[in-house]
Design a protein around this motif. Structure first.
Motif, short mmCIF file in Angstrom:
data_model
loop_
_atom_site.label_atom_id
_atom_site.label_comp_id
_atom_site.label_asym_id
_atom_site.label_seq_id
_atom_site.Cartn_x
_atom_site.Cartn_y
_atom_site.Cartn_z
N ARG A 65 0.82 -1.22 0.00
CA ARG A 65 0.00 0.00 0.00
C ARG A 65 0.85 1.27 0.00
O ARG A 65 0.31 2.37 0.05
N GLY A 66 2.15 1.15 -0.03
CA GLY A 66 3.01 2.33 0.03
C GLY A 66 3.10 2.82 1.47
O GLY A 66 2.81 2.09 2.41
N HIS A 67 3.52 4.08 1.64
CA HIS A 67 3.71 4.63 2.99
C HIS A 67 2.68 5.71 3.28
O HIS A 67 2.50 6.62 2.47
N LYS A 68 2.08 5.64 4.42
CA LYS A 68 1.18 6.66 4.96
C LYS A 68 0.09 7.08 3.96
O LYS A 68 -0.19 6.39 3.00
N GLY A 69 -0.53 8.18 4.19
CA GLY A 69 -1.55 8.70 3.27
C GLY A 69 -2.89 8.02 3.41
O GLY A 69 -3.03 6.96 4.01
N GLN A 70 -3.91 8.66 2.82
CA GLN A 70 -5.29 8.18 2.96
C GLN A 70 -5.49 6.79 2.37
O GLN A 70 -6.17 5.95 2.93
N GLY A 122 -10.81 1.41 4.90
CA GLY A 122 -12.08 2.13 4.86
C GLY A 122 -12.05 3.37 3.99
O GLY A 122 -12.74 4.34 4.26
N VAL A 123 -11.23 3.37 2.92
CA VAL A 123 -11.13 4.54 2.05
C VAL A 123 -12.13 4.40 0.91
O VAL A 123 -12.20 3.37 0.26
N ALA A 124 -12.92 5.45 0.67
CA ALA A 124 -13.84 5.46 -0.47
C ALA A 124 -13.76 6.83 -1.11
O ALA A 124 -14.48 7.76 -0.74
N LYS A 158 -13.80 7.43 -4.67
CA LYS A 158 -13.90 7.14 -6.10
C LYS A 158 -14.06 8.40 -6.97
O LYS A 158 -13.35 8.58 -7.92
N SER A 159 -15.01 9.27 -6.65
CA SER A 159 -15.20 10.45 -7.48
C SER A 159 -14.83 11.74 -6.76
O SER A 159 -15.15 12.82 -7.22
N PHE A 160 -14.16 11.61 -5.63
CA PHE A 160 -13.75 12.79 -4.88
C PHE A 160 -12.52 13.40 -5.54
O PHE A 160 -11.56 12.69 -5.86
N GLU A 161 -12.55 14.70 -5.78
CA GLU A 161 -11.46 15.37 -6.49
C GLU A 161 -10.81 16.43 -5.61
O GLU A 161 -10.43 17.50 -6.09
N GLY A 162 -10.72 16.16 -4.33
CA GLY A 162 -10.02 17.07 -3.43
C GLY A 162 -10.73 18.39 -3.25
O GLY A 162 -10.08 19.42 -3.09
N GLY A 163 -12.02 18.41 -3.30
CA GLY A 163 -12.77 19.65 -3.11
C GLY A 163 -13.09 20.36 -4.41
O GLY A 163 -13.93 21.24 -4.45
N GLN A 164 -12.39 20.01 -5.48
CA GLN A 164 -12.72 20.56 -6.80
C GLN A 164 -14.10 20.04 -7.20
O GLN A 164 -14.50 18.96 -6.79
N MET A 165 -14.82 20.81 -7.98
CA MET A 165 -16.15 20.40 -8.44
C MET A 165 -16.02 19.09 -9.22
O MET A 165 -15.32 19.04 -10.22
#
Length: 151
Positions: free
Chosen positions: A31-36, A41-43, A45-52
């Protein structure tokens, strides 16, 4: 010739991650190191970091028609059944108004279409907005008449 894949058995073992250094998939379990995304329990899919998001940036397409299903569709077999049940009520003529009055079709319908599934034995006169070629042939063969109404 048979496919080779169907004859060969699948003997590969399932990779079990997080089972120690020697497994090759230990510690971070690929899974690599750290981060979301390394957490459970990560979901996103269409989240763009607050961008529309894309699905909200694109315009809506199409429409819902308010006029759909305004045509009553009757097969010849159904018309035959109607005449067998209501022979004394219907006087060898059939149109949308009489069908509505006798509560044989819903009142919301504005037009009538006759289709050729089934057979008809009665010689009747039918007034309809549309009719299939097969329906016209079968009605005329039984000695009836079909009038196509024009607006």
């Amino acid at each position: 010739m048979m496919q080779l894949n169907s004859l060969v058995k699948n003997n590969k073992k399932k990779i079990r991650v997080g089972r120690g250094i020697g497994s090759g998939r230990g510690k971070t379990s690929s899974r690599g190191h750290k981060g979301q995304k390394s957490r459970s329990g990560v979901a996103i899919k269409s989240f763009e970091g607050g961008q529309m998001p894309l699905y909200r940036r694109l315009p809506k397409r199409g429409f819902k028609s308010f006029n759909k299903n305004k045509t009553a569709i009757l097969n010849l077999s159904k018309i035959q059944k109607i005449f067998e049940k209501n022979k004394n009520v219907l006087k060898n003529s059939l149109d949308l108004k009489t069908l509505k009055d006798k509560n044989l079709v819903n009142k919301r319908y504005l037009k009538l279409k006759i289709l050729g599934t089934g057979d008809i034995k009665e010689n009747i006169e039918i007034n309809a907005n549309f009719a299939s070629k097969q329906a016209i042939q079968k009605i005329e063969k039984a000695g009836g008449k079909l009038n196509i109404l024009k607006k």
